[in-house]
Design a protein around this motif. Sequence first.
Motif, mmCIF file in Angstrom:
data_model
loop_
_atom_site.group_PDB
_atom_site.id
_atom_site.type_symbol
_atom_site.label_atom_id
_atom_site.label_comp_id
_atom_site.label_asym_id
_atom_site.label_seq_id
_atom_site.Cartn_x
_atom_site.Cartn_y
_atom_site.Cartn_z
ATOM 1 N N PRO A 1 5.040 -4.536 -13.025
ATOM 2 C CA PRO A 1 3.631 -4.890 -13.269
ATOM 3 C C PRO A 1 2.671 -3.750 -12.962
ATOM 4 C CG PRO A 1 4.494 -5.990 -11.302
ATOM 5 C CD PRO A 1 5.664 -5.372 -11.976
ATOM 6 N N PRO A 2 1.898 -3.285 -13.949
ATOM 7 C CA PRO A 2 0.921 -2.216 -13.707
ATOM 8 C C PRO A 2 -0.127 -2.592 -12.658
ATOM 9 C CG PRO A 2 1.287 -2.533 -16.059
ATOM 10 C CD PRO A 2 1.944 -3.684 -15.367
ATOM 11 N N GLU A 3 -0.324 -3.898 -12.436
ATOM 12 C CA GLU A 3 -1.319 -4.333 -11.443
ATOM 13 C C GLU A 3 -0.980 -3.830 -10.041
ATOM 14 O OE1 GLU A 3 -1.319 -6.890 -14.954
ATOM 15 O OE2 GLU A 3 0.266 -6.321 -13.541
ATOM 16 N N LEU A 4 0.280 -3.454 -9.815
ATOM 17 C CA LEU A 4 0.687 -2.963 -8.493
ATOM 18 C C LEU A 4 0.318 -1.498 -8.267
ATOM 19 C CD1 LEU A 4 4.215 -4.441 -7.671
ATOM 20 C CD2 LEU A 4 2.032 -4.976 -6.610
ATOM 21 N N ILE A 5 -0.142 -0.810 -9.314
ATOM 22 C CA ILE A 5 -0.471 0.606 -9.175
ATOM 23 C C ILE A 5 -1.548 0.815 -8.108
ATOM 24 C CG2 ILE A 5 -1.532 2.568 -10.370
ATOM 25 C CD1 ILE A 5 -0.043 1.696 -12.891
ATOM 26 N N ALA A 6 -2.524 -0.057 -8.080
ATOM 27 C CA ALA A 6 -3.594 0.061 -7.077
ATOM 28 C C ALA A 6 -3.028 -0.045 -5.662
ATOM 29 C CB ALA A 6 -4.646 -1.024 -7.310
ATOM 30 N N GLU A 7 -2.073 -0.956 -5.456
ATOM 31 C CA GLU A 7 -1.466 -1.115 -4.137
ATOM 32 C C GLU A 7 -0.606 0.093 -3.783
ATOM 33 O OE1 GLU A 7 -0.758 -2.934 -0.513
ATOM 34 O OE2 GLU A 7 -2.186 -3.452 -2.084
ATOM 35 N N LEU A 8 0.102 0.640 -4.768
ATOM 36 C CA LEU A 8 0.900 1.835 -4.527
ATOM 37 C C LEU A 8 0.023 2.998 -4.073
ATOM 38 C CD1 LEU A 8 3.248 1.704 -7.673
ATOM 39 C CD2 LEU A 8 3.942 1.308 -5.316
ATOM 40 N N LEU A 9 -1.103 3.178 -4.744
ATOM 41 C CA LEU A 9 -2.000 4.277 -4.393
ATOM 42 C C LEU A 9 -2.660 4.054 -3.028
ATOM 43 C CD1 LEU A 9 -3.575 4.829 -7.911
ATOM 44 C CD2 LEU A 9 -2.123 6.443 -6.660
ATOM 45 N N LYS A 10 -2.941 2.808 -2.706
ATOM 46 C CA LYS A 10 -3.518 2.490 -1.402
ATOM 47 C C LYS A 10 -2.555 2.868 -0.288
ATOM 48 C CE LYS A 10 -5.480 -1.354 1.253
ATOM 49 N NZ LYS A 10 -5.783 -2.802 1.244
ATOM 50 N N LEU A 11 -1.266 2.557 -0.468
ATOM 51 C CA LEU A 11 -0.267 2.911 0.535
ATOM 52 C C LEU A 11 -0.082 4.423 0.605
ATOM 53 C CD1 LEU A 11 2.373 0.129 -0.208
ATOM 54 C CD2 LEU A 11 1.033 0.380 1.895
ATOM 55 N N ALA A 12 -0.162 5.105 -0.543
ATOM 56 C CA ALA A 12 -0.034 6.559 -0.548
ATOM 57 C C ALA A 12 -1.173 7.207 0.220
ATOM 58 C CB ALA A 12 0.003 7.079 -1.987
ATOM 59 N N GLU A 13 -2.365 6.693 0.050
ATOM 60 C CA GLU A 13 -3.524 7.250 0.760
ATOM 61 C C GLU A 13 -3.428 7.019 2.269
ATOM 62 O OE1 GLU A 13 -5.545 9.212 -0.407
ATOM 63 O OE2 GLU A 13 -5.635 8.887 -2.570
ATOM 64 N N SER A 14 -2.631 6.037 2.681
ATOM 65 C CA SER A 14 -2.463 5.792 4.119
ATOM 66 C C SER A 14 -1.418 6.706 4.749
ATOM 67 C CB SER A 14 -2.081 4.332 4.355
ATOM 68 O OG SER A 14 -0.801 4.039 3.824
ATOM 69 N N GLY A 15 -0.783 7.565 3.941
ATOM 70 C CA GLY A 15 0.094 8.585 4.495
ATOM 71 C C GLY A 15 1.549 8.527 4.083
ATOM 72 N N TYR A 16 1.918 7.604 3.217
ATOM 73 C CA TYR A 16 3.311 7.501 2.790
ATOM 74 C C TYR A 16 3.587 8.443 1.613
ATOM 75 C CZ TYR A 16 3.723 3.347 5.725
ATOM 76 O OH TYR A 16 3.738 2.487 6.793
ATOM 77 N N ASP A 17 4.751 9.087 1.654
ATOM 78 C CA ASP A 17 5.159 9.980 0.567
ATOM 79 C C ASP A 17 5.951 9.261 -0.506
ATOM 80 O OD1 ASP A 17 4.284 12.689 1.498
ATOM 81 O OD2 ASP A 17 5.554 12.174 3.203
ATOM 82 N N ILE A 18 6.660 8.196 -0.130
ATOM 83 C CA ILE A 18 7.464 7.419 -1.075
ATOM 84 C C ILE A 18 7.120 5.955 -0.901
ATOM 85 C CG2 ILE A 18 9.795 6.762 -1.794
ATOM 86 C CD1 ILE A 18 10.792 9.381 -0.516
ATOM 87 N N ILE A 19 6.664 5.320 -1.960
ATOM 88 C CA ILE A 19 6.473 3.868 -1.949
ATOM 89 C C ILE A 19 7.462 3.307 -2.957
ATOM 90 C CG2 ILE A 19 4.946 1.928 -2.315
ATOM 91 C CD1 ILE A 19 3.439 5.296 -1.554
ATOM 92 N N GLN A 20 8.529 2.715 -2.438
ATOM 93 C CA GLN A 20 9.604 2.182 -3.264
ATOM 94 C C GLN A 20 9.423 0.680 -3.434
ATOM 95 O OE1 GLN A 20 12.625 3.619 -4.834
ATOM 96 N NE2 GLN A 20 12.245 1.607 -5.719
ATOM 97 N N THR A 21 9.356 0.222 -4.665
ATOM 98 C CA THR A 21 9.229 -1.212 -4.886
ATOM 99 C C THR A 21 10.603 -1.873 -4.783
ATOM 100 O OG1 THR A 21 9.518 -1.076 -7.287
ATOM 101 C CG2 THR A 21 7.274 -0.849 -6.414
ATOM 102 N N GLU A 22 10.584 -3.132 -4.372
ATOM 103 C CA GLU A 22 11.813 -3.914 -4.234
ATOM 104 C C GLU A 22 11.666 -5.207 -5.022
ATOM 105 O OE1 GLU A 22 14.567 -6.046 -0.768
ATOM 106 O OE2 GLU A 22 12.620 -5.157 -0.279
ATOM 107 N N ARG A 23 12.543 -5.399 -5.968
ATOM 108 C CA ARG A 23 12.509 -6.586 -6.821
ATOM 109 C C ARG A 23 13.054 -7.778 -6.046
ATOM 110 N NH1 ARG A 23 13.847 -6.456 -13.049
ATOM 111 N NH2 ARG A 23 13.950 -8.662 -13.555
ATOM 112 N N LEU A 24 12.217 -8.801 -5.855
ATOM 113 C CA LEU A 24 12.612 -9.956 -5.058
ATOM 114 C C LEU A 24 13.315 -11.023 -5.879
ATOM 115 C CD1 LEU A 24 9.524 -10.486 -2.717
ATOM 116 C CD2 LEU A 24 11.680 -9.331 -2.209
#
Length: 318
Positions: free
Chosen positions: A99-122
């Motif tokens: 889902p492209p809607e998660l892009i905003a959340e990925l970028l938010k986590l990146a700005e908090s200092g993470y280098d890798i944000i790996q999604t996990e399919r539930l």
Amino acid sequence: MKNVDLIIPVYNEEEVIDLFHAKLTAAIKDLPYVFTIWYVNDGSQDATTQKLADLARTDARIQVVELSRNFGHQAALTAGLDRSHGDYAISLDGDGQHPPELIAELLKLAESGYDIIQTERLDAGGTSAFKRWTSTLFYRLINRIGSTHITPGAADFRLLSRQVVEAIRGMPEYHRFLRGMVAWVGYKSVILPYMPPPRMAGKSKYSLKKMVNLSMDAVFSFSLVPLYIGISLGLLMLLLALVEMIYVLSFWVTGNISNLAPGWSSLMFIILLVGGFLMISIGVIGVYIGYIFQEVKGRPVYLVREPAENDDKGSTAD
């Protein structure tokens, strides 16, 4: 504003590409970043090529890379990463299940200092029970025999910082399993779970054969355990041979040679058993040698038929 590269491999997605792009542009519309959208066309045989060209004429952010043939999902992702120059690179599939809607959340986590944000399919969504079972079995196996832990349910939907992208680009192996490569490089990472929506249209391009090939790339690229299994089987057969020798000698020591039966059936059993173990061990070694052979030839992971407008990689890349 920071630059973000969106890397989207596509293969025969004529039914869904327009709808997906509309959904993608809506998701990133209000985000304070400069986006470059890299569509990597992995040798599509339908109208995907024309549809991408039409989209590129209406959206200046789109860059289309046309591979010379179908090199596979991992190679297409590699082609996109090779062209990424932004502060962040986000890879996602073009069928809507990432889902492209998660892009905003990925970028938010990146700005908090993470280098890798790996999604996990539930949730496996509309996938079959067989595919869910084999996926679970694969992750259990690779995490047990490999030295690199790979998150079960990990998808190729992830954000990588510039530093991680450069690290991945410095790993030029031919047989690529990006989920393992990303886990191997380390860096500060976090898992972002998500519930996958159904495909917008069409069907999955990951056939059973492609899943088996990807699994083999993962096992033989990240573990030497199959070789150790062959050694263990050899040691076991030596132990059994020693036991057999002691057993036969006991008849000679006690003088009961007359009770020593010819034992044709047992002899044949041992020969077949040892032969089977030897063939398995030689086969495992042969697979590793085959992988080495393909690596030392130095062939590129993919070839580009038509580079993007601002593509500085030329016609080939490795």
